[in-house]
Design a protein around this motif. Sequence first.
Motif, PDB file in Angstrom:
ATOM      1  N   ALA A   7       0.843  -1.209   0.000  1.00 57.78           N
ATOM      2  CA  ALA A   7       0.000   0.000   0.000  1.00 57.78           C
ATOM      3  C   ALA A   7       0.878   1.258   0.000  1.00 57.78           C
ATOM      4  O   ALA A   7       0.593   2.217  -0.720  1.00 57.78           O
ATOM      5  N   TRP A  10       2.446   1.662  -3.394  1.00 49.81           N
ATOM      6  CA  TRP A  10       1.423   2.149  -4.337  1.00 49.81           C
ATOM      7  C   TRP A  10       1.277   3.664  -4.223  1.00 49.81           C
ATOM      8  O   TRP A  10       1.268   4.383  -5.216  1.00 49.81           O
ATOM      9  N   ARG A  94      -3.187   2.589  10.755  1.00 53.68           N
ATOM     10  CA  ARG A  94      -2.872   1.289  11.344  1.00 53.68           C
ATOM     11  C   ARG A  94      -1.520   0.740  10.872  1.00 53.68           C
ATOM     12  O   ARG A  94      -1.092  -0.326  11.317  1.00 53.68           O
ATOM     13  N   LEU A  95      -0.856   1.451   9.972  1.00 54.61           N
ATOM     14  CA  LEU A  95       0.415   0.944   9.438  1.00 54.61           C
ATOM     15  C   LEU A  95       1.473   0.864  10.532  1.00 54.61           C
ATOM     16  O   LEU A  95       1.638   1.787  11.331  1.00 54.61           O
TER      17      LEU A  95
ATOM     18  N   ASP B 111      -7.825   8.794  -5.267  1.00 56.95           N
ATOM     19  CA  ASP B 111      -6.567   8.122  -4.929  1.00 56.95           C
ATOM     20  C   ASP B 111      -6.238   8.252  -3.442  1.00 56.95           C
ATOM     21  O   ASP B 111      -5.683   7.328  -2.841  1.00 56.95           O
ATOM     22  N   GLU B 114      -8.411   5.742  -1.933  1.00 54.03           N
ATOM     23  CA  GLU B 114      -7.950   4.416  -2.363  1.00 54.03           C
ATOM     24  C   GLU B 114      -6.754   3.973  -1.508  1.00 54.03           C
ATOM     25  O   GLU B 114      -6.697   2.830  -1.048  1.00 54.03           O
ATOM     26  N   PHE B 115      -5.826   4.897  -1.286  1.00 51.64           N
ATOM     27  CA  PHE B 115      -4.634   4.556  -0.490  1.00 51.64           C
ATOM     28  C   PHE B 115      -5.034   4.117   0.918  1.00 51.64           C
ATOM     29  O   PHE B 115      -4.620   3.057   1.399  1.00 51.64           O
ATOM     30  N   TYR B 116      -5.864   4.928   1.563  1.00 53.78           N
ATOM     31  CA  TYR B 116      -6.223   4.566   2.939  1.00 53.78           C
ATOM     32  C   TYR B 116      -7.153   3.339   2.978  1.00 53.78           C
ATOM     33  O   TYR B 116      -7.164   2.607   3.966  1.00 53.78           O
ATOM     34  N   ARG B 118      -6.637   0.782   1.057  1.00 50.07           N
ATOM     35  CA  ARG B 118      -5.638  -0.294   1.027  1.00 50.07           C
ATOM     36  C   ARG B 118      -4.981  -0.451   2.395  1.00 50.07           C
ATOM     37  O   ARG B 118      -4.724  -1.569   2.846  1.00 50.07           O
ATOM     38  N   VAL B 119      -4.682   0.687   3.020  1.00 50.93           N
ATOM     39  CA  VAL B 119      -4.045   0.642   4.347  1.00 50.93           C
ATOM     40  C   VAL B 119      -4.930  -0.140   5.319  1.00 50.93           C
ATOM     41  O   VAL B 119      -4.433  -0.921   6.131  1.00 50.93           O
ATOM     42  N   ARG B 163     -12.159  10.094   4.516  1.00 50.21           N
ATOM     43  CA  ARG B 163     -11.042   9.180   4.785  1.00 50.21           C
ATOM     44  C   ARG B 163     -11.156   8.583   6.202  1.00 50.21           C
ATOM     45  O   ARG B 163     -10.904   7.397   6.402  1.00 50.21           O
TER      46      ARG B 163
END
Lengths: 248, 324
Positions: A7, A10, A94-95, B111, B114-116, B118-119, B163
């Motif tokens: 992620a 990306w 959460r990363l 985007d 989309e990123f968060y 995925r996170v 978000r």
Amino acid sequence: MIADVGAVIWKEWREYLSGSTTGGRGRNPLVIIAVIVIFSLITPFQIGQAWFTTPLALLLSGLYFPMILVISVIADSFAGERERHTLETLLASRLSDTAILLGKIAAALIYGWAVAMVATLAGGLAANLSRNANGFHWYSTDFAVAIVCFSFLFSGFVAAAGSLVSMRSPSSRQAQQVLSIGIAVLIFGGVFGFQALAASTRLQIAQALSQYSLTTLAIGIALVLLLADVILTYVGYVSFQRTRLILD
Amino acid sequence: MIVPVPMSASALTRPADAIIRVDQLTREFGTVRALDQMSFAVPPGIIFGFLGANGAGKTTMIRLLLNLLEPSAGHAQVFGLETRQHGNAIREQSGALLEFSGLYERLSAEDNLEFYGRVWHLSSAQRKARIRELLTHFDLWDRRKERVGTWSRGMKQKVAIARVLLHRPKLIFLDEPTAGLDPVAAAALRGDLRTLVQREGVTVFLTTHNLTEAEQICSQVGIIRMGKLLAFGAPAELRASSGGERVEIWGTGLTAAVRTMLSARSDIRAVTEQNDHLHLELRDTHAVAPIVAALVQAGVGIEEVRRGQASLEEAFLTLMEEDK
């Protein structure tokens, strides 16, 4: 963990490819890619098929291109996010620390390595298109493996070192300057340091190295680079402190 | 004279099912004490307002609860987990809109989400559906491909809130969420937060210095000043504790002699003249009729009488004044 690293990669790539039109990164990665691809065509075109055996190909694709490419993006990795006020939100997600750090290093590494590979291929084609070309030639297997490995390892070295510098820099520009100067000092310091040695010492070193084949020497250098990559990444992991990253 | 809601550490940390529990929490930056031995507990499923002036320590509290900062002393628990040891687990179940929107300005709204997505490990289909749902709700779906860097602050704030809601967190931290939003968007957001709490049982920890907003949506509030908790409780309790009821009287003949007569009454604590009317602060809860009768007897032609309580803003200002 892999999904988390993925992620981050990306997002980083999305940002690289979005260019730099409104501040942020000092240089537009797309412009840098264009300059490198053009540069990678001119020299082989002038040299011709001798390009496939000259050390210049290894120096450009294995060292110079990865260095320029990776520095242009890794300096921004933490310092730029801090400047643009996106870092704290990322850290509040959460990363894990590892996913953020590895994601940023891997994104820059893959970027530097991939573009260097494209430049190497473009250079090979350009060498075959030169006026004195005689039939179709290509890189030998040993030479190709050396370019692939060195560009990968050196990209990793600059990415890992760059992430460390970026973590501690107040701005992306400063991180870029520190990193450029640091790498230049490392490379030119080695060259000039060697020149500064007494002639007898240089001769002794050269004799000692000549006992080994080029392949052995290349493997040795690659292992040193790999070790440096691992150590720098580990230092980055240990240095990664959310609280410091926010307050710095 | 304002009487803050009782604030002993034991009283404030009592709720057994508290989603946030803070105990003697202190954070120092060099010689500056940003938070000073703060203790309170927030029950789940409410909107909790953390109120204070700029620099009072509101943002520091959110950072400590998310383990983005470590406390200098004391403890904090979120979801029953110690923040020092379980930062990742706490962040996993939370969503946060911090001091800045935190958006990647060179990326599009889509985007960014989309990123968060995925996170937070939403599947591709979930991401697609949720992004569409949220951007449509905030009236931004048609502009989803645009870079957010070119947008107004209010539009960015909407994407940032989208978000936060993307992964349906159980606990949401919002640091001044309506800052930069136009009145319509701010009212819509307040409505969304209420709905979220009512329908999904989400807990919202909201910092603000917009006291009207806090009064409208918060079930409980904590008022802080220079890192210290001055008062804690429901807005109505805080309003009541700021000193009895008020009466406003419009009419003719509200002369200085009339004001003196009113000031002398035992059921009136203070009389002030405000523009075209009188403002009376009552002592405890007294009937207004005898006051009105006395005014009529004194020859005042009464046109309007309004009875009410101090607003949360007045309670807040009184607290600030007293703590100086």
